[in-house]
Design an enzyme around this catalytic site. Structure first.
Site, PDB file in Angstrom:
ATOM      1  N   LYS A  64       0.802  -1.228   0.000  1.00  0.00           N
ATOM      2  CA  LYS A  64       0.000   0.000   0.000  1.00  0.00           C
ATOM      3  C   LYS A  64       0.834   1.277   0.000  1.00  0.00           C
ATOM      4  CE  LYS A  64      -3.425  -0.434  -0.692  1.00  0.00           C
ATOM      5  NZ  LYS A  64      -3.893  -0.706  -2.079  1.00  0.00           N
ATOM      6  N   GLY A  66       2.010   2.210  -3.024  1.00  0.00           N
ATOM      7  CA  GLY A  66       1.803   2.692  -4.386  1.00  0.00           C
ATOM      8  C   GLY A  66       2.456   1.839  -5.461  1.00  0.00           C
ATOM      9  N   HIS A 130       7.151  -6.879  -2.373  1.00  0.00           N
ATOM     10  CA  HIS A 130       6.957  -6.151  -1.108  1.00  0.00           C
ATOM     11  C   HIS A 130       8.069  -6.496  -0.111  1.00  0.00           C
ATOM     12  CE1 HIS A 130       3.099  -4.778  -2.405  1.00  0.00           C
ATOM     13  NE2 HIS A 130       2.466  -5.921  -2.246  1.00  0.00           N
ATOM     14  N   ARG A 152       6.037   5.591   1.203  1.00  0.00           N
ATOM     15  CA  ARG A 152       4.879   6.459   1.409  1.00  0.00           C
ATOM     16  C   ARG A 152       4.837   6.808   2.889  1.00  0.00           C
ATOM     17  NH1 ARG A 152      -1.370   4.631  -0.058  1.00  0.00           N
ATOM     18  NH2 ARG A 152      -2.294   6.734  -0.133  1.00  0.00           N
ATOM     19  N   SER A 160      -4.415   2.978   4.322  1.00  0.00           N
ATOM     20  CA  SER A 160      -4.648   2.276   3.067  1.00  0.00           C
ATOM     21  C   SER A 160      -4.550   0.768   3.272  1.00  0.00           C
ATOM     22  CB  SER A 160      -3.637   2.744   2.019  1.00  0.00           C
ATOM     23  OG  SER A 160      -3.923   2.179   0.761  1.00  0.00           O
ATOM     24  N   MET A 254      -6.534   4.806 -13.724  1.00  0.00           N
ATOM     25  CA  MET A 254      -6.292   3.453 -13.257  1.00  0.00           C
ATOM     26  C   MET A 254      -7.462   2.910 -12.451  1.00  0.00           C
ATOM     27  SD  MET A 254      -2.200   3.396 -12.414  1.00  0.00           S
ATOM     28  CE  MET A 254      -2.245   1.624 -12.161  1.00  0.00           C
TER      29      MET A 254
END
Length: 315
Positions: A64, A66, A130, A152, A160, A254
């Site tokens: 999360k 991005g 990740h 982020r 998120s 998107m």
């Protein structure tokens, strides 16, 4: 055709996860949790058998932060920089996507046989993950493969992640925000503690094959963000082509296409795409706790300062 196939794979994973018993929805590997619906222990055990190529395009980002967005930017950069006509671009993209269908979109996802299938992919391979740096296959660093690392701000990442985890039913039971927040702060969520990821990547600040970029800086100036990525990976694009990519990969575009590109998962992957949504969710105590944890761990590191915590995470 390729997009439809990808949707089928993603929807199948989501459907099959409904039959997984609550106690089996997560598993531990090297003291880090992973979701059973998209990962399996056997794949993680043989990660080091993956052989990176020096021209691979690798995108790393904690969940999360991005990665789906930036991953699409990299797809468009590769297509545009090839200077193919429309028909050739479609053919190349279709071939690449069809090859990727059996792989799942992230390095640690899917079955262990995927690494053999990845050998058949043509260069340049685009690979997302990740995983924290200490968990990545050693060949990535050994072969000096270029890595784009995305961050982020921790508060928006937490919010998120909360919505995504509930939407995807990652946990044995649905959680309220107040139940999820302590798990996030302790790192008892899939892929572990986000602040640990920042601490580990801080060790690679001087590695010329690693580039760091933040979600917030891309949001503030997407053209500059795309230009930086293009230069790092040696994609040859004009200013006009950069603007084309910015428009093609906007959050609105998107999200509008999410059902086609990601099936049912699209509803959870693309929610708001804004900076500062945490202000609508965090309590005063949660704010203070996150601030304290950040200050104690990464605030004084170079990477921690690069994240501009005071700008994006203070009221």
């Amino acid at each position: 055709m390729a997009q439809a196939g990808m949707c089928e794979l993603l929807d199948k994973s989501l459907a099959e996860s409904k039959d997984i018993s609550p106690s089996d929805k997560m598993f531990l590997h090297n003291e880090v949790m992973y979701p059973t619906m998209i990962c399996c222990p056997e794949t993680l055990k043989i990660l080091d058998t993956f052989e990176a190529r020096s021209d691979d395009v690798i995108l790393v980002g904690y969940p999360k932060t991005g990665t789906n967005w930036v991953g699409q930017i990299l797809v468009e950069l590769e297509a545009v920089s090839g200077k193919y006509d429309d028909e050739e671009r479609k053919k190349r993209r279709t071939r690449q996507r069809e090859s990727e269908l059996s792989l799942f979109p992230y390095l640690e996802f899917g079955d262990p046989e995927k690494f053999e299938r990845m050998k058949q992919l043509p260069s340049r391979r685009r690979i997302k993950t990740h995983l924290a740096p200490q968990t990545l296959p050693k060949s990535i660093f050994k072969n000096k493969t270029k890595i784009l690392v995305l961050f982020r701000n921790p508060k928006d990442t937490a919010v998120s992640y909360f919505h995504f985890a509930n939407g995807m039913k990652l946990f044995p039971t649905q959680k309220t925000w107040d139940e999820f927040f302590p798990d996030f702060i302790r790192g008892t969520v899939p892929w572990g503690l986000y602040l640990d990821h920042i601490m580990e990547w801080n060790k690679y600040l001087d590695d010329k094959n690693v580039m760091f970029i933040t979600y917030e800086e891309i949001k503030e100036n997407p053209a500059l963000g795309v230009k930086r990525m293009a230069e790092f990976f040696d994609f040859s694009v004009s200013e006009q082509e950069i603007q084309f990519i910015v428009e093609k990969t906007s959050f609105k575009t998107m999200k509008d296409e999410a059902s086609e590109t990601h099936g049912e998962m699209g509803k959870s992957l693309f929610r708001k795409g804004i900076v500062g949504d945490w202000k609508n969710v965090f309590s005063e105590n949660q704010n203070e706790e996150m601030d304290r944890k950040f200050e104690e761990s990464v605030a004084r590191t170079k990477l921690g300062m690069m994240l501009k915590y005071d700008v994006y995470c203070k009221c």
